[in-house]
Write a protein that holds these residues in place. Structure first.
Motif, PDB file in Angstrom:
ATOM      1  N   ASP A  83       0.830  -1.215   0.000  1.00  0.00           N
ATOM      2  CA  ASP A  83       0.000   0.000   0.000  1.00  0.00           C
ATOM      3  C   ASP A  83       0.865   1.265   0.000  1.00  0.00           C
ATOM      4  O   ASP A  83       0.577   2.235  -0.702  1.00  0.00           O
ATOM      5  N   ILE A  84       1.929   1.231   0.812  1.00  0.00           N
ATOM      6  CA  ILE A  84       2.811   2.388   0.922  1.00  0.00           C
ATOM      7  C   ILE A  84       3.566   2.602  -0.392  1.00  0.00           C
ATOM      8  O   ILE A  84       3.737   3.737  -0.846  1.00  0.00           O
ATOM      9  N   ILE A  85       4.014   1.525  -1.003  1.00  0.00           N
ATOM     10  CA  ILE A  85       4.724   1.629  -2.274  1.00  0.00           C
ATOM     11  C   ILE A  85       3.790   2.172  -3.357  1.00  0.00           C
ATOM     12  O   ILE A  85       4.193   2.994  -4.194  1.00  0.00           O
ATOM     13  N   PHE A  86       2.526   1.734  -3.333  1.00  0.00           N
ATOM     14  CA  PHE A  86       1.513   2.250  -4.263  1.00  0.00           C
ATOM     15  C   PHE A  86       1.389   3.764  -4.116  1.00  0.00           C
ATOM     16  O   PHE A  86       1.366   4.507  -5.113  1.00  0.00           O
ATOM     17  N   MET A  90       2.390   6.836  -6.865  1.00  0.00           N
ATOM     18  CA  MET A  90       1.409   7.826  -7.306  1.00  0.00           C
ATOM     19  C   MET A  90       2.015   9.229  -7.266  1.00  0.00           C
ATOM     20  O   MET A  90       1.824  10.039  -8.192  1.00  0.00           O
ATOM     21  N   GLY A  91       2.744   9.535  -6.209  1.00  0.00           N
ATOM     22  CA  GLY A  91       3.401  10.836  -6.107  1.00  0.00           C
ATOM     23  C   GLY A  91       4.421  11.040  -7.217  1.00  0.00           C
ATOM     24  O   GLY A  91       4.503  12.121  -7.816  1.00  0.00           O
ATOM     25  N   GLY A 115       8.373  10.502  -3.547  1.00  0.00           N
ATOM     26  CA  GLY A 115       7.087   9.841  -3.323  1.00  0.00           C
ATOM     27  C   GLY A 115       7.184   8.706  -2.329  1.00  0.00           C
ATOM     28  O   GLY A 115       6.346   8.571  -1.425  1.00  0.00           O
ATOM     29  N   LEU A 116       8.221   7.877  -2.439  1.00  0.00           N
ATOM     30  CA  LEU A 116       8.400   6.751  -1.518  1.00  0.00           C
ATOM     31  C   LEU A 116       8.655   7.213  -0.093  1.00  0.00           C
ATOM     32  O   LEU A 116       8.085   6.681   0.866  1.00  0.00           O
ATOM     33  N   VAL A 329       2.508  14.437  -2.174  1.00  0.00           N
ATOM     34  CA  VAL A 329       1.484  13.630  -2.844  1.00  0.00           C
ATOM     35  C   VAL A 329       1.535  12.193  -2.343  1.00  0.00           C
ATOM     36  O   VAL A 329       0.499  11.565  -2.077  1.00  0.00           O
ATOM     37  N   GLY A 330       2.742  11.669  -2.185  1.00  0.00           N
ATOM     38  CA  GLY A 330       2.892  10.309  -1.671  1.00  0.00           C
ATOM     39  C   GLY A 330       2.347  10.166  -0.261  1.00  0.00           C
ATOM     40  O   GLY A 330       1.674   9.174   0.060  1.00  0.00           O
TER      41      GLY A 330
END
Length: 405
Positions: A83-86, A90-91, A115-116, A329-330
């Motif tokens: 979920d966190i990687i997703f 996205m960011g 993002g990560l 964003v992330g």
């Protein structure tokens, strides 16, 4: 959400990021040879795509830095989830699309890391980020690599012009300079940059997919990318590279400085050297920053040319905001997906809508191979006019006089 479904979603998103990385960074290798007329635009992106594909198979050191360096895998009790990687992806994707729309050569690598990191901090906590690795293999290379590449490109440009200068031995006046060989040389140096780009940037997506497989428990911590991951990422970045990224090619080819063949040759040589060295050392370098630094350095190295510092300022501002913007964003996406399946769906739909909006908005002012770099087109026109004038002069010289009148 089912873990298998989530892993599949993250892998698909990672490959789409790899695709955006490809068209975002095509300019790093091919903007200057297109600008000087060394390679035709369509041929350039095709060559870059093939060499990115090959380069992706040559090294996995950077992939290991991403999968087992910046974000902790769980050996000390910290466990990153798909979920966190997703959320992190996205960011990165949204920032890549924004900067592509604006024609700014920002760093896809830093967008990914930002993002990560933002997603990991929001979803797990600050202890999920390996700050030492982040500093050594991301922050410090980001500061010094473009500076070093710019200095090397400056020195190479001065050397190239100095060694090829021609003067009349009697009067000492300058003769017509013959530097066409540099245009031919650009075919090889730009190809080397494309190959080097594959050894560095494709590895980052390999690292992300490896990280999600480790997070899902289907791969052992500390291991490198599997062959199918390498092949999929190589193909994705190659297809993205073939898509062109013409907006950024315009900026790199003519927006920073007027590029001549000797400059382009020097810039590409310094860019390729820096990227290949960083790939060998496992540094997750921004190829965009290195290429931009090289173009600026080569522009400063040629007398009579000017660097467009207002554009340099815009690019530098983009670099400055890349990590925090993608991180925000992330982080917001991570907070959303933590609410459950509904949050994941909302994030996926909103992200898809944003990407589609930017794509269709870009169609209003379309940039393609036909208008990406006006310098290249102007150069071709000048060369054609010269050839035509020479042909007319030869025809007049060989025409027999009419003596019958």
């Amino acid at each position: 959400m089912d873990i298998t479904l989530m892993v599949a979603l993250v892998i698909a998103l990672a490959l789409f990021f790899d695709f955006t990385n490809g068209f975002h960074d095509t300019a790093n290798a091919m903007a200057t040879p297109i600008a000087t007329g060394a390679i035709k635009p369509k041929t350039a992106v095709t060559l870059a795509a093939i060499l990115n594909l090959v380069g992706a198979f040559l090294s996995t050191e950077v992939a290991k830095t991403v999968s087992g360096g910046i974000i902790r895998e769980g050996s000390d009790g910290v466990q990153i989830t798909p979920d966190i990687i997703f959320a992190g992806l996205m960011g990165a994707i949204l920032w890549n699309m924004i900067t592509w729309l604006k024609g700014l050569p920002s760093s896809s690598s830093h967008a990914l890391f930002g993002g990560l990191i933002g997603a990991a901090v929001a979803g797990i906590g600050f202890n999920s980020v390996n700050l030492e690795t982040l500093l050594q293999k991301v922050i410090l290379p980001a500061i010094f690599a473009p500076l070093i590449a710019g200095i090397v490109a400056y020195a190479c440009t001065r050397l190239a012009y100095g060694l090829t200068a021609r003067h009349d031995p009697e009067t000492g006046s300058k003769l017509t300079q013959k530097r066409g060989g540099f245009r031919t040389g650009q075919i090889f140096t730009s190809s080397l940059v494309a190959l080097a780009h594959g050894t560095n940037d494709a590895q980052k997506t390999m690292g992300i997919i490896t990280l999600v497989l480790i997070a899902a428990g289907t791969q052992a911590p500390g291991t490198g990318p599997q062959f199918w991951v390498i092949a999929a990422c190589a193909l994705a970045i190659a297809v993205g590279t073939y898509a062109g990224g013409w907006r950024i090619i315009r900026t790199m080819g003519s927006g920073l400085t007027e590029v001549k063949p000797a400059q382009g040759f020097a810039a590409e040589t310094s860019t390729a050297s820096a990227i290949l060295a960083s790939s060998h050392l496992g540094f997750a370098l921004s190829t965009t920053q290195v290429a931009s630094g090289s173009v600026i350095g080569s522009g400063m190295g040629r007398k009579g040319t000017t660097v467009r510092w207002n554009m340099v300022g815009k690019i530098a501002l983009g670099w400055l905001f890349t990590l925090p913007a993608a991180g925000i964003v992330g982080a917001l996406t991570a907070l959303l997906v933590k609410t459950g399946v509904v949050g994941v769906v909302i994030a996926a739909v909103a992200g898809t809508a944003a990407v589609l909006f930017m794509f269709f908005y870009s169609r209003k002012s379309q940039v393609g191979h036909h208008n990406a770099v006006e310098v290249e087109e102007a150069g071709q026109a000048v060369r054609f006019a010269k050839k035509k004038a020479i042909a007319r002069a030869r025809a007049r010289a060989n025409k027999p006089e009419d003596t019958q009148r």
